[in-house]
Design a protein around this motif. Sequence first.
Motif, PDB file in Angstrom:
ATOM      1  N   TYR A  34       4.640  -6.243   1.613  1.00 39.54           N
ATOM      2  CA  TYR A  34       3.739  -6.685   0.552  1.00 39.54           C
ATOM      3  C   TYR A  34       4.374  -7.577  -0.509  1.00 39.54           C
ATOM      4  N   THR A 276      -2.581  -9.935  12.255  1.00 40.28           N
ATOM      5  CA  THR A 276      -1.694  -8.776  12.135  1.00 40.28           C
ATOM      6  C   THR A 276      -0.286  -9.122  12.631  1.00 40.28           C
ATOM      7  N   MET A 315       3.689  -0.145  14.695  1.00 39.97           N
ATOM      8  CA  MET A 315       3.930  -1.580  14.805  1.00 39.97           C
ATOM      9  C   MET A 315       5.435  -1.778  14.923  1.00 39.97           C
ATOM     10  N   GLU A 343       6.110  -0.060  11.025  1.00 38.49           N
ATOM     11  CA  GLU A 343       5.040   0.727  10.392  1.00 38.49           C
ATOM     12  C   GLU A 343       4.482   1.783  11.327  1.00 38.49           C
ATOM     13  N   SER A 345       0.922   4.127  11.384  1.00 41.41           N
ATOM     14  CA  SER A 345      -0.371   4.395  10.750  1.00 41.41           C
ATOM     15  C   SER A 345      -0.956   5.636  11.418  1.00 41.41           C
TER      16      SER A 345
HETATM   17  C1  AVJ Z   1      -2.800  -0.373   4.173  1.00 42.51           C
HETATM   18  C2  AVJ Z   1      -1.565   1.282   5.357  1.00 42.51           C
HETATM   19  C3  AVJ Z   1      -3.954   1.351   5.360  1.00 42.51           C
HETATM   20  O1  AVJ Z   1      -2.143   1.153   8.210  1.00 42.51           O
HETATM   21  O2  AVJ Z   1      -4.097   0.277   8.486  1.00 42.51           O
HETATM   22  C4  AVJ Z   1      -3.009  -2.985   8.415  1.00 42.51           C
HETATM   23  C5  AVJ Z   1      -1.769  -1.438   6.746  1.00 42.51           C
HETATM   24  N1  AVJ Z   1      -0.969  -2.510   8.868  1.00 42.51           N
HETATM   25  N2  AVJ Z   1      -2.667  -3.584   9.574  1.00 42.51           N
HETATM   26  C6  AVJ Z   1      -3.046   0.393   7.856  1.00 42.51           C
HETATM   27  C7  AVJ Z   1      -1.922  -2.286   7.978  1.00 42.51           C
HETATM   28  C8  AVJ Z   1      -1.440  -3.303   9.814  1.00 42.51           C
HETATM   29  C9  AVJ Z   1      -2.884  -0.439   6.584  1.00 42.51           C
HETATM   30  N3  AVJ Z   1      -2.775   0.438   5.381  1.00 42.51           N
END
Ligand code: AVJ
Length: 383
Positions: A34, A276, A315, A343, A345
């Motif tokens: 970010y 993305t 990801m 990441e 999620s």
């Molecule tokens: C902001 C954490 C809710 O995990 O869906 C969106 C970030 N990463 N696409 C998610 C995100 C890839 C998003 N968040």
Amino acid sequence: MTTATPVSLNEAVLNEALSGLTATPKTLSPWLFYDERGSQLFEAITELPEYYLTRTERALFATHADDILREFLTPGAPSTQVFRTPDPFTIAELGAGTATKTGLLLAAATRLQPNVLYQPIDVSASALEAAENLAATLPGLNVQPQVANYVTDPYTLRHPANAAHSNGNGNSNGNGNGHHPGAPSSTTVSSSSKVGSKGPMGPTHTDPTPRARILALYIGSSIGNFSPEDASSILRRLRSHLQPGDALLLGADLSPSSHKSVSTILAAYDDAAGVTAAFNLNILARLNRDLDADFNLDAFIHRARWNANESRIEMHLESLIPQTVHIAGQRIPFAQFETIHTESSYKFTDEALTHLLTRAGFTPTRTFHDPTRSFALTLAHTL
Ligand code: AVJ
């Protein structure tokens, strides 16, 4: 107003990059996404056809704003009753960002109570400016933003003064404009007021003294970025700021089910337009910009995977070739196909959400689902 850590942002980026990229397996923390460019790309993601999360949650607010507030203030009250509250209250928000979805709830709040304090908390001061602009569009809303990282920095949640008490006729008298919820109101009501056990306030509201309460919002599936342990500690920390009668509204993306396929979820993290992918790769572009690293962005590819065991989307950035990258004089070797995990999620079942909330000291009282059961807004009270 500042972060607790004395290190500069670039120093934090450097620490994160070196510790993550010298670990096995390689990782980078999602907060690195970010920067300015990454925030723009995330905004673009929320408008993609495949990214159902933001739109679904916004629809839940559009449909259920009044239900959410009624359930917060008068748990169990029937939805047919005319609903007004004499109690001032606070809506606080962790990771508020620009607060676009929250606007729907704040608009509903100011319709039923002229004395609403909105406390958005976010690490981005520029995002909070956008949140503050909500105050301009909603008369009667007092906005007190806080620049803080809710994971690592101290933050405060303010109850409006308990003495503030309008006459219970709602907002038609217009006395809320510009009124500071923290200040005592000139209108007070005796302890024999009708705000008792039988009225529209519902059977739980028996205390004749109006109680100023806090509704904490933690929405947008932000909780999904954290490991179960970290998610628990974020919620426990939030719980420690709250008192009995306060509540949490948690927005979370749901696990695959008969209503929702894995491929639907995967597509949200691997869109056809490649936004993305650009968002994921921007983390390397950022390290090049901020740390003078030499990542070749063409030598890495975006990967999104469903990890069924952990119930999460992952990801990764996969190295297409064997290569060595340099960051601040350090050599970072990559094998072909080696990945950086950027990441996770997490996706939740309703049971998992109940478990998470209960362990953190909350009692889930009502969950709002969209028709496809893709997303949940769970209201949980403190006891
Ligand atoms: C902001 C954490 C809710 O995990 O869906 C969106 C970030 N990463 N696409 C998610 C995100 C890839 C998003 N968040």
